[in-house]
Each structure stands twice: as structure tokens, then as C-alpha cells.
Write an enzyme that holds these catalytic residues in place. Structure first.
Site, short mmCIF file in Angstrom:
data_model
loop_
_atom_site.label_atom_id
_atom_site.label_comp_id
_atom_site.label_asym_id
_atom_site.label_seq_id
_atom_site.Cartn_x
_atom_site.Cartn_y
_atom_site.Cartn_z
N GLY A 134 0.78 -1.23 0.00
CA GLY A 134 0.00 0.00 0.00
C GLY A 134 0.81 1.29 0.00
N SER A 135 2.01 1.26 -0.59
CA SER A 135 2.79 2.51 -0.57
C SER A 135 2.12 3.59 -1.41
CB SER A 135 4.24 2.26 -1.03
OG SER A 135 4.29 1.94 -2.40
N MET B 259 -4.62 -6.45 -7.08
CA MET B 259 -4.15 -7.44 -8.04
C MET B 259 -5.21 -8.48 -8.40
SD MET B 259 -1.25 -6.08 -8.53
CE MET B 259 -0.26 -7.25 -9.44
N ASN C 182 -6.77 3.62 -11.93
CA ASN C 182 -5.78 2.59 -11.59
C ASN C 182 -4.39 3.12 -11.90
OD1 ASN C 182 -4.74 -0.07 -11.01
ND2 ASN C 182 -4.56 -0.42 -13.22
N HIS D 195 -0.68 1.58 -13.10
CA HIS D 195 -0.08 0.37 -13.67
C HIS D 195 1.40 0.65 -13.93
CE1 HIS D 195 0.03 -3.43 -15.78
NE2 HIS D 195 0.71 -2.84 -16.75
N ASP E 206 -6.16 -3.16 -18.01
CA ASP E 206 -5.11 -2.15 -18.14
C ASP E 206 -5.28 -1.31 -19.39
OD1 ASP E 206 -4.02 -3.03 -15.75
OD2 ASP E 206 -2.76 -4.51 -16.73
C1 GAR Z 1 2.68 -0.78 -7.71
O1 GAR Z 1 3.92 -0.82 -8.37
C2 GAR Z 1 1.55 -0.74 -8.72
O2 GAR Z 1 1.86 0.00 -9.87
C3 GAR Z 1 1.41 -2.19 -9.05
O3 GAR Z 1 1.53 -2.85 -7.82
C4 GAR Z 1 2.42 -2.11 -6.99
C5 GAR Z 1 1.75 -1.89 -5.64
O4 GAR Z 1 2.63 -1.34 -4.72
N1 GAR Z 1 0.15 -2.45 -9.65
C6 GAR Z 1 -0.07 -3.40 -10.57
O5 GAR Z 1 0.80 -4.15 -10.95
C7 GAR Z 1 -1.50 -3.48 -11.07
N2 GAR Z 1 -1.61 -4.38 -12.15
P1 GAR Z 1 2.07 -0.64 -3.39
O6 GAR Z 1 1.16 -1.66 -2.73
O7 GAR Z 1 3.31 -0.39 -2.58
O8 GAR Z 1 1.35 0.61 -3.78
#
Ligand code: GAR
Length: 196
Positions: A12-13, A90, A107, A109, A145
Site C-alpha cells: 500500500g505505498s 491485483m 488505476n 499500472h 489495463d
Molecule cells: C505498484 O507498483 C503498482 O503500480 C502495481 O503494484 C504495486 C503496488 O505497490 N500495480 C499493478 O501491478 C496493477 N496491475 P504498493 O502496494 O506499494 O502501492
């Protein structure tokens, strides 16, 4: 003031950065952080920031995507969100869920869409020999996406990069781009942001 629900699956950053930005003159406020995974690290971070949290575990709905999405909607709608922000969520969403939140869902990506929809974006960019990578914020439509682009940030690919080093460089840009894009989207402005 727009009400924002944020959907996560992991640390969740990006969610934290969105929440930190939603103060003062920001046109939106966070009302819910929901995860599909009870061990998502972002849940505790959201609770520590005083935001309501919820979990709908997709593993409770084996093979029943419709049931999972109905449960998601039941958990989300009491919070009356104007905007859903997917932040590392995800799970693939069906047209039923996407249609329920039509024009309200965005979203982030980790690629320069339309390149590399789906998973393993950084490994695929490296395998292709790309000299740049990045991230995209877009409106969510029924296609995976896809959807109108609200912003992109580019980073260079460097010699010796691995998927991890490239991912870390892109994530720094995600943390800048997503708050800017949410702020603009919440104010009704869909003109794209280009960084880097
Ligand atoms: C992020 O890099 C985001 O772009 C990616 O998951 C990560 C979540 O990091 N999203 C995808 O791949 C969506 N298909 P976070 O939980 O630290 O925000």
C-alpha cells in the site's frame, strides 16, 4: 468534497501517498481502504492514519468471481464513494464491477501503457531491451489495463538493471504521479499529466 475508496492487495505505498495528499485544499478525502487479502500490509497503515478498512478475501469465493465482486460492492457502497482508486489491487475485475463504478474508477499500472498490460511489466521491458520504462494512471474500463490515460511518468532503464532495481525507480515516480492524477481527476480535469 469527493469521497475516495482505495483498493489494495499489498504494502500500500501508493495508497499511503494518496492519503497523505488528501488534505487541505484537495478536492477529495479518503473514506475506505479495502484489501482482497487480510495480510495486506497497507491495512494497518490505513488504520493508523484513521481510515476505515475492510477485507473481502477472494479465497472465500473460489471460482465465483461474481460472488466476490458482489461482496466487494456490498463492502464499498455503504461508504458512498465518488471515486475508486486501485492502488496495487491485483484482481482482474469483470465488466459487471467496472460497469457499477463506470467513470469513477482509476488505476495505476507499472508500465508505459499500452505497453505491457498484465503482470511482470519490468521484466518484460528489460527483456525487450527498452531504454525507458515508467508508470501510467488511467481510467478503468472493461479491458484489462486499458482506458483513457490520465498521466504517465517515464524513467530511464540503466545498464545492469534488474526487475527489482527498475521497479524501485518506477515506484518513486508512481508516488509522484498518482497523487497528482487523483487530485486532477477529483477536480473533474481529465487532461493527462506527463512526467519525466
Ligand atoms: C505498484 O507498483 C503498482 O503500480 C502495481 O503494484 C504495486 C503496488 O505497490 N500495480 C499493478 O501491478 C496493477 N496491475 P504498493 O502496494 O506499494 O502501492
Amino acid at each position: 468534497m469527493k469521497r475516495v475508496a482505495i483498493l489494495i492487495s499489498g504494502g500500500g505505498s501508493n495508497m499511503v501517498r494518496l492519503v497523505e495528499d488528501m488534505i487541505g485544499d484537495h478536492p477529495a478525502r479518503p473514506v475506505l481502504v479495502l484489501a482482497n487479502n487480510p495480510s495486506a500490509g497497507g491495512l494497518a497503515k490505513a488504520a493508523a492514519m484513521g481510515i476505515a478498512t475492510a477485507v473481502v478475501d477472494h479465497r472465500d469465493f473460489k471460482g465465483d468471481r461474481e460472488g466476490f465482486e458482489k461482496a466487494l460492492i456490498s463492502a464499498i457502497d455503504p461508504f458512498e464513494p465518488d471515486i475508486l482508486a486501485l492502488a496495487g489491487f491485483m484482481r482482474i475485475l469483470t465488466p459487471v464491477f467496472v460497469g457499477h463504478y463506470a467513470e469513477r474508477m482509476i488505476n495505476i499500472h507499472p508500465s508505459l501503457l499500452p505497453k505491457y498490460r498484465g503482470l511482470h511489466t519490468h521484466a518484460r521491458a528489460l527483456e525487450a531491451g527498452d531504454d525507458e520504462a515508467g508508470c501510467t494512471v488511467h481510467e478503468v474500463t472493461a479491458e484489462l489495463d486499458d482506458g483513457p490515460i490520465l498521466g504517465q511518468a517515464r524513467v530511464p532503464v540503466k545498464a545492469g538493471d534488474t526487475p527489482d532495481t527498475l521497479s524501485a525507480r518506477v515506484l518513486v515516480q508512481e508516488h509522484k504521479l498518482y497523487p497528482m492524477a487523483l487530485r486532477r481527476f477529483a477536480s473533474g480535469d481529465k487532461s493527462p499529466i506527463l512526467l519525466g
